[in-house]
Every structure is written in C-alpha cells, then in structure tokens.
Design a protein around this motif. Structure first.
Motif, short mmCIF file in Angstrom:
data_model
loop_
_atom_site.label_atom_id
_atom_site.label_comp_id
_atom_site.label_asym_id
_atom_site.label_seq_id
_atom_site.Cartn_x
_atom_site.Cartn_y
_atom_site.Cartn_z
N HIS A 28 0.84 -1.21 0.00
CA HIS A 28 0.00 0.00 0.00
C HIS A 28 0.87 1.25 0.00
O HIS A 28 0.61 2.21 -0.75
N ILE A 29 1.91 1.26 0.83
CA ILE A 29 2.82 2.40 0.85
C ILE A 29 3.45 2.61 -0.52
O ILE A 29 3.60 3.74 -1.00
N ASN A 30 3.79 1.51 -1.20
CA ASN A 30 4.46 1.61 -2.49
C ASN A 30 3.55 2.12 -3.60
O ASN A 30 4.04 2.49 -4.67
N ARG A 31 2.27 2.15 -3.35
CA ARG A 31 1.35 2.75 -4.32
C ARG A 31 1.22 4.26 -4.12
O ARG A 31 0.53 4.93 -4.88
N SER A 32 1.87 4.78 -3.10
CA SER A 32 1.83 6.21 -2.85
C SER A 32 2.79 6.93 -3.79
O SER A 32 3.61 6.32 -4.46
N ALA A 33 2.69 8.24 -3.81
CA ALA A 33 3.50 9.03 -4.74
C ALA A 33 4.86 9.40 -4.19
O ALA A 33 5.75 9.81 -4.95
N ASP A 34 5.07 9.27 -2.87
CA ASP A 34 6.27 9.86 -2.29
C ASP A 34 7.15 8.93 -1.46
O ASP A 34 8.25 9.30 -1.07
N ILE A 35 6.67 7.70 -1.15
CA ILE A 35 7.46 6.79 -0.31
C ILE A 35 7.53 5.40 -0.93
O ILE A 35 6.53 4.89 -1.43
N GLU A 36 8.71 4.82 -0.90
CA GLU A 36 8.90 3.42 -1.29
C GLU A 36 9.33 2.63 -0.07
O GLU A 36 10.34 2.94 0.56
N THR A 60 3.25 -22.73 5.97
CA THR A 60 3.48 -21.91 4.79
C THR A 60 2.18 -21.15 4.53
O THR A 60 1.10 -21.64 4.85
N TRP A 61 2.30 -19.97 3.93
CA TRP A 61 1.13 -19.12 3.75
C TRP A 61 0.59 -19.24 2.33
O TRP A 61 1.34 -19.46 1.39
N ASP A 62 -0.73 -19.08 2.20
CA ASP A 62 -1.38 -19.24 0.90
C ASP A 62 -1.59 -17.90 0.21
O ASP A 62 -2.43 -17.78 -0.70
N ILE A 63 -0.85 -16.86 0.63
CA ILE A 63 -0.89 -15.58 -0.06
C ILE A 63 0.52 -15.22 -0.48
O ILE A 63 1.51 -15.74 0.05
N ASP A 64 0.62 -14.34 -1.46
CA ASP A 64 1.92 -13.91 -1.98
C ASP A 64 2.56 -12.95 -0.97
O ASP A 64 2.09 -11.83 -0.77
N LEU A 65 3.64 -13.40 -0.33
CA LEU A 65 4.28 -12.60 0.71
C LEU A 65 5.29 -11.60 0.16
O LEU A 65 5.97 -10.93 0.95
N LEU A 66 5.41 -11.51 -1.16
CA LEU A 66 6.33 -10.55 -1.76
C LEU A 66 5.62 -9.54 -2.65
O LEU A 66 6.24 -8.59 -3.13
N GLU A 67 4.34 -9.73 -2.85
CA GLU A 67 3.58 -8.91 -3.80
C GLU A 67 3.67 -7.43 -3.46
O GLU A 67 3.53 -7.01 -2.31
N GLY A 68 3.93 -6.62 -4.49
CA GLY A 68 3.95 -5.18 -4.33
C GLY A 68 5.19 -4.62 -3.68
O GLY A 68 5.24 -3.43 -3.36
N THR A 69 6.21 -5.48 -3.49
CA THR A 69 7.44 -5.02 -2.85
C THR A 69 8.65 -5.54 -3.64
O THR A 69 8.54 -6.46 -4.44
N ASP A 70 9.78 -4.92 -3.39
CA ASP A 70 11.04 -5.38 -3.97
C ASP A 70 12.01 -5.62 -2.80
O ASP A 70 12.88 -4.80 -2.51
#
Length: 282
Positions: A28-36, A60-70
């Motif tokens: 969510h933060i990474n979708r902002s205009a000013d913070i990564e 193990t988790w059934d959701i993507d734990l890396l989605e939207g991040t680097d």
C-alpha cells in the motif's frame, strides 16, 4: 530527505521474515506518490515453509508474501531459522544491506533480534534517520529490579533513534516511560488488508451455511472466533472462561478456535469440562 531514481523517499523496514499482515501495508505504501517501502528480511522461512515455534508445526502461507514489494534478503536468509531473542539472529550481513543501498530512512521493528541492533548502528554510521516500531508495553510481569534496569538500558538505547512509531496507546505509554519526548512519537497502528478481507467475506447465506457445516460450527447462533497461537501469553483459556460466564447468563453462542500450539491439550480439556458450551476446534 533525498530522492531515489523513482522520485520517492526509500524507507527500509527491517523484519525477521515476510509477515502476512505487514506485506499488504508495504504494498500500500508503495502505491503512494512519495514513499517506497523496502522490506529487509533476515530469513525467508515463511515462504519456504518452516517449523513455527508458536504453532509447533510447519507453516506456509497461501498468499503472496512478496507482492507489491522489492525486498532484500540478507545473506543466509535461505538457511536461517526464526529464532527470537535479543542475542540471537545476528545476521551480520544486514550491515551491508543498510549501508550499500540508497535508503533515506530505516525502520527497526522492535529489539528482539541481534540483527536489529546491527541495522541501527549501520544506519547511524551512514547518517540515516532511524525509527523504532514495536509492540512493547508496561504491562509485562517484570520485577521492580528488572523494570528499573530496562528503563536505564532502553532509555539510553532510544537516544539513537530519530522517531518512534507507536502502534497504540499502551505502546505510546511505554515510550513515554522510557523518556521519549512527544516530539519524537508518531502514531503508526497495525492495519488490516481491508480489500482482501471484504472480498473474502462476500458470501451468500448458503455459502455461510455450507462453511459452518463443513467445520462443525452450529448454525443459527453467533460464533465467537479465536484465531491465534495457543500459547500462554495469548490467554486462549480466558475465552472459555468468558464463555462459561456468558453461558451461565443464558446466552447461546459457539466458540471457535482456529490455531495450534502448546496449550491445545489444556484447551481441549477445558472444552470437555464444559460440555454444554459449543466449542469447536478447526
């Protein structure tokens, strides 16, 4: 703050591992205009699957734990196990992870891993702002001597930090007690991935009935859900005690326990001792 190639301020979040309720926040933060937000992980055990010390079973988790991040995984992350404790999980390469990347600030999540202290020192050595975000409060059952020692140690340690991200009022009170001034305190509560939760709750009446039936949850009455680890510090037995009091008042409901851990045998024994309460383990 300086700005990276994206024009955003880059903030490193030092975490033990990819955590299912933090990743949506970073995305969510990474979708902002000013913070990564750049997660820096000490281990990948939640992705590869590992024995969870609280659940006492592989998870193990059934959701993507890396989605939207680097994210950045420090050296040894593929072999390192989660091992909480302020003198454990040093992960010395976190020094390079902080020093060699173009960060503007660093957020340290708590002080329960040795690597967090290394990351703090690495950030300060580079002139970066460092923020603390943790869960500590004043209600822990410490002796008076330990409380005094903690105030002395933490009060000195916290002078290294530029700010503190309070997750709630009790956490804010703890920072105050350690001598942190109001000017360095900022509210940063835990969050929920609302879009995912709302989508998952979009069920028809038949869907709900089928879901309950498949998990032996009686229909036609409220269900009180406990979803966490069965461990003493989380007090799952208090749920059954509260259920006993409500049942004695004539209320009808079900208690649903979703989890596992060291207290499972005790909880099942309590359930057996209260046969008139609908208690379901799923």
């Amino acid at each position: 703050m300086t700005r990276g190639p994206s024009g955003k301020a880059r903030v490193a979040f030092i975490n033990s591992h990819p955590i299912q309720y933090f990743v949506p926040l970073y995305a969510h933060i990474n979708r902002s205009a000013d913070i990564e937000a750049v997660p820096v992980y000490l281990t990948d055990h939640s992705i590869r699957g590992d024995m969870d010390p609280g659940f006492k079973q592989p998870v193990t988790w059934d959701i993507d734990l890396l989605e939207g991040t680097d994210p950045i995984f420090v050296s040894g992350a593929r072999e390192r196990k989660l091992d909480p404790g302020p003198t454990k999980m040093w992960a010395p390469d976190v020094w390079n992870a902080v020093r060699n990347h173009d960060f503007d600030a660093v957020v340290i999540h708590g002080h329960n891993f040795g690597a967090n202290h290394i990351a703090t020192l690495a950030a300060k050595s580079k002139g970066l702002r460092v923020f603390s975000r943790g869960e500590t409060h004043l209600g822990l059952p410490f002796s008076e001597g330990r409380k005094a020692a903690r105030k002395l140690i933490m009060g000195s340690y916290y002078k290294l930090f530029d700010g503190f991200l309070a997750i709630g009022s009790l956490n804010r009170q703890f920072y105050h007690a350690m001598g942190v001034p109001d000017a360095k305190l900022f509210d940063f509560p835990y969050t929920v991935d609302n879009a995912r939760m709302m989508a998952a709750s979009d069920m028809s009446a038949q869907d709900r009935a089928d879901y309950r039936e498949g998990r032996n949850i009686p229909a036609g009455k409220p269900a009180v859900l406990y979803a966490s680890k069965f461990m003493a510090r989380k007090h799952p037995d208090d749920i059954i005690a509260a259920g006993r009091a409500l049942k004695d008042e004539g209320l009808e409901f079900s208690l649903v326990f979703a989890g596992a851990g060291e207290m499972e045998g005790d909880l099942r024994a309590l359930a057996a001792a209260n046969p008139d309460i609908d208690i379901v383990f799923t």
